[in-house]
Design a protein around this motif. Sequence first.
Motif, PDB file in Angstrom:
ATOM      1  N   MET A   1      28.535 101.950   3.332  1.00 15.36           N
ATOM      2  CA  MET A   1      28.684 100.796   2.463  1.00 15.36           C
ATOM      3  C   MET A   1      28.413  99.514   3.243  1.00 15.36           C
ATOM      4  N   GLU A   2      27.878  98.514   2.561  1.00 16.87           N
ATOM      5  CA  GLU A   2      27.613  97.223   3.178  1.00 16.87           C
ATOM      6  C   GLU A   2      28.867  96.356   3.156  1.00 16.87           C
ATOM      7  N   THR A   3      28.891  95.368   4.031  1.00 21.40           N
ATOM      8  CA  THR A   3      30.046  94.482   4.123  1.00 21.40           C
ATOM      9  C   THR A   3      30.326  93.801   2.790  1.00 21.40           C
ATOM     10  N   ALA A   4      29.285  93.350   2.117  1.00 24.42           N
ATOM     11  CA  ALA A   4      29.483  92.680   0.823  1.00 24.42           C
ATOM     12  C   ALA A   4      30.141  93.619  -0.187  1.00 24.42           C
ATOM     13  N   GLU A   5      29.799  94.908  -0.125  1.00 22.07           N
ATOM     14  CA  GLU A   5      30.422  95.878  -1.037  1.00 22.07           C
ATOM     15  C   GLU A   5      31.899  96.058  -0.712  1.00 22.07           C
ATOM     16  N   HIS A   6      32.230  96.070   0.558  1.00 26.31           N
ATOM     17  CA  HIS A   6      33.638  96.177   0.943  1.00 26.31           C
ATOM     18  C   HIS A   6      34.427  94.959   0.468  1.00 26.31           C
ATOM     19  N   ILE A   7      33.839  93.777   0.582  1.00 23.70           N
ATOM     20  CA  ILE A   7      34.545  92.577   0.143  1.00 23.70           C
ATOM     21  C   ILE A   7      34.741  92.605  -1.370  1.00 23.70           C
ATOM     22  N   PHE A  55      42.543  86.437  12.037  1.00 24.23           N
ATOM     23  CA  PHE A  55      41.552  86.886  13.020  1.00 24.23           C
ATOM     24  C   PHE A  55      40.165  86.388  12.633  1.00 24.23           C
ATOM     25  N   VAL A  56      39.823  86.520  11.362  1.00 22.36           N
ATOM     26  CA  VAL A  56      38.489  86.137  10.903  1.00 22.36           C
ATOM     27  C   VAL A  56      38.323  84.620  10.932  1.00 22.36           C
ATOM     28  N   ALA A  57      39.333  83.893  10.442  1.00 26.19           N
ATOM     29  CA  ALA A  57      39.225  82.439  10.345  1.00 26.19           C
ATOM     30  C   ALA A  57      39.238  81.762  11.701  1.00 26.19           C
ATOM     31  N   ALA A  95      32.991  83.774   3.486  1.00 18.91           N
ATOM     32  CA  ALA A  95      32.454  82.587   4.158  1.00 18.91           C
ATOM     33  C   ALA A  95      32.178  82.818   5.644  1.00 18.91           C
ATOM     34  N   ALA A  96      32.620  83.939   6.190  1.00 24.34           N
ATOM     35  CA  ALA A  96      32.507  84.172   7.630  1.00 24.34           C
ATOM     36  C   ALA A  96      31.055  84.412   8.035  1.00 24.34           C
ATOM     37  N   PRO A  97      30.664  83.973   9.225  1.00 25.96           N
ATOM     38  CA  PRO A  97      29.298  84.200   9.697  1.00 25.96           C
ATOM     39  C   PRO A  97      29.089  85.661  10.091  1.00 25.96           C
ATOM     40  N   ALA A  98      27.868  86.122   9.979  1.00 25.97           N
ATOM     41  CA  ALA A  98      27.558  87.514  10.328  1.00 25.97           C
ATOM     42  C   ALA A  98      27.831  87.797  11.792  1.00 25.97           C
ATOM     43  N   ASP A  99      27.710  86.771  12.649  1.00 26.53           N
ATOM     44  CA  ASP A  99      27.942  86.972  14.077  1.00 26.53           C
ATOM     45  C   ASP A  99      29.377  86.634  14.486  1.00 26.53           C
ATOM     46  N   LEU A 100      30.295  86.717  13.558  1.00 26.38           N
ATOM     47  CA  LEU A 100      31.705  86.493  13.857  1.00 26.38           C
ATOM     48  C   LEU A 100      32.133  87.299  15.089  1.00 26.38           C
ATOM     49  N   ASP A 101      32.880  86.654  15.966  1.00 24.88           N
ATOM     50  CA  ASP A 101      33.396  87.322  17.162  1.00 24.88           C
ATOM     51  C   ASP A 101      34.914  87.209  17.145  1.00 24.88           C
ATOM     52  N   CYS A 102      35.601  88.328  16.980  1.00 30.63           N
ATOM     53  CA  CYS A 102      37.061  88.339  17.012  1.00 30.63           C
ATOM     54  C   CYS A 102      37.526  89.761  17.317  1.00 30.63           C
ATOM     55  N   ALA A 108      32.803  99.683  14.539  1.00 31.58           N
ATOM     56  CA  ALA A 108      32.152  99.079  13.373  1.00 31.58           C
ATOM     57  C   ALA A 108      30.907  98.352  13.842  1.00 31.58           C
ATOM     58  N   PRO A 109      29.948  98.108  12.953  1.00 26.45           N
ATOM     59  CA  PRO A 109      28.740  97.378  13.345  1.00 26.45           C
ATOM     60  C   PRO A 109      29.034  95.967  13.849  1.00 26.45           C
ATOM     61  N   SER A 110      30.126  95.365  13.383  1.00 27.19           N
ATOM     62  CA  SER A 110      30.498  94.011  13.785  1.00 27.19           C
ATOM     63  C   SER A 110      31.958  93.791  13.434  1.00 27.19           C
ATOM     64  N   PRO A 111      32.610  92.785  14.023  1.00 24.66           N
ATOM     65  CA  PRO A 111      33.979  92.472  13.618  1.00 24.66           C
ATOM     66  C   PRO A 111      34.104  92.144  12.132  1.00 24.66           C
ATOM     67  N   LEU A 112      33.123  91.447  11.584  1.00 24.13           N
ATOM     68  CA  LEU A 112      33.172  91.128  10.155  1.00 24.13           C
ATOM     69  C   LEU A 112      33.125  92.403   9.320  1.00 24.13           C
ATOM     70  N   ALA A 113      32.227  93.318   9.689  1.00 24.67           N
ATOM     71  CA  ALA A 113      32.146  94.592   8.967  1.00 24.67           C
ATOM     72  C   ALA A 113      33.445  95.358   9.082  1.00 24.67           C
ATOM     73  N   PHE A 114      34.055  95.343  10.275  1.00 27.11           N
ATOM     74  CA  PHE A 114      35.324  96.036  10.457  1.00 27.11           C
ATOM     75  C   PHE A 114      36.401  95.487   9.530  1.00 27.11           C
TER      76      PHE A 114
END
Length: 255
Positions: A1-7, A55-57, A95-102, A108-114
Amino acid sequence: METAEHITALDEEGRLLATAARKAGTDAEVPTCPSWRVRDLLRHTGAVHRWATAFVAEGHPSPRPPADAPEDLDGDALLTWFEDGHRHLVDTLRAAPADLDCWSFLPAPSPLAFWARRQAHETAVHRVDAESALGDAPGLPVPDFGTSLGVDFAVDGVDELLLGFHARPNSRVRTATPRVLRVRATDTDAAWTVRLSAEPPVAERADGSRAPAADCEIAGPAPQLYLALWNRLPFPAVDGDPALAELWRETSGIG
């Protein structure tokens, strides 16, 4: 599933959770979590939502515990608190950027995806808890708990649980001698082989037709498997050594 689908799933599941909680009332018992009432469920899930949002913000780089939920809130005020936190989490993830670092704690492919995936499944399972408080027995078919658990979402959730959570060193699902547990979805071609030993479980996903022999197989529609593996429903069907299914039931709780 894509991140947008999870959201999107997180958004829907949180709304369904709030609707069920409002109908049940905050003093209702939660059969799927026997020590909880609905107010406990709202406080827990609302605190987790705020924890994830921070964490995300903030891009926070290291672990920290969730803040305590407000014990003085109950009834409509507690529901509003939950809904506000859920909405803020959804908006923050969108609203989080795709390259979010946290900080994150599963592959996971990225912290945002996680965080999008983890909170979608956290909220879906607790939505089921809220719906169980409406008076339905937890052994009823999955559709009686709502309509948002699709097959793809459920398969994704089993992936997260078996390949993520129980690959960690703190998994207690272990056996003195090596055993093999298979989990097989009957409504799609997904199957998982879980190798049990004195070490943490080692799981892999495979097409159901190519799954190796197992000491025990748990099989059923993916949404029912998903909830059963989270100990919210009985296992749909168990073939082979039932002791392995019971071992899962007794030791798989996530702390």
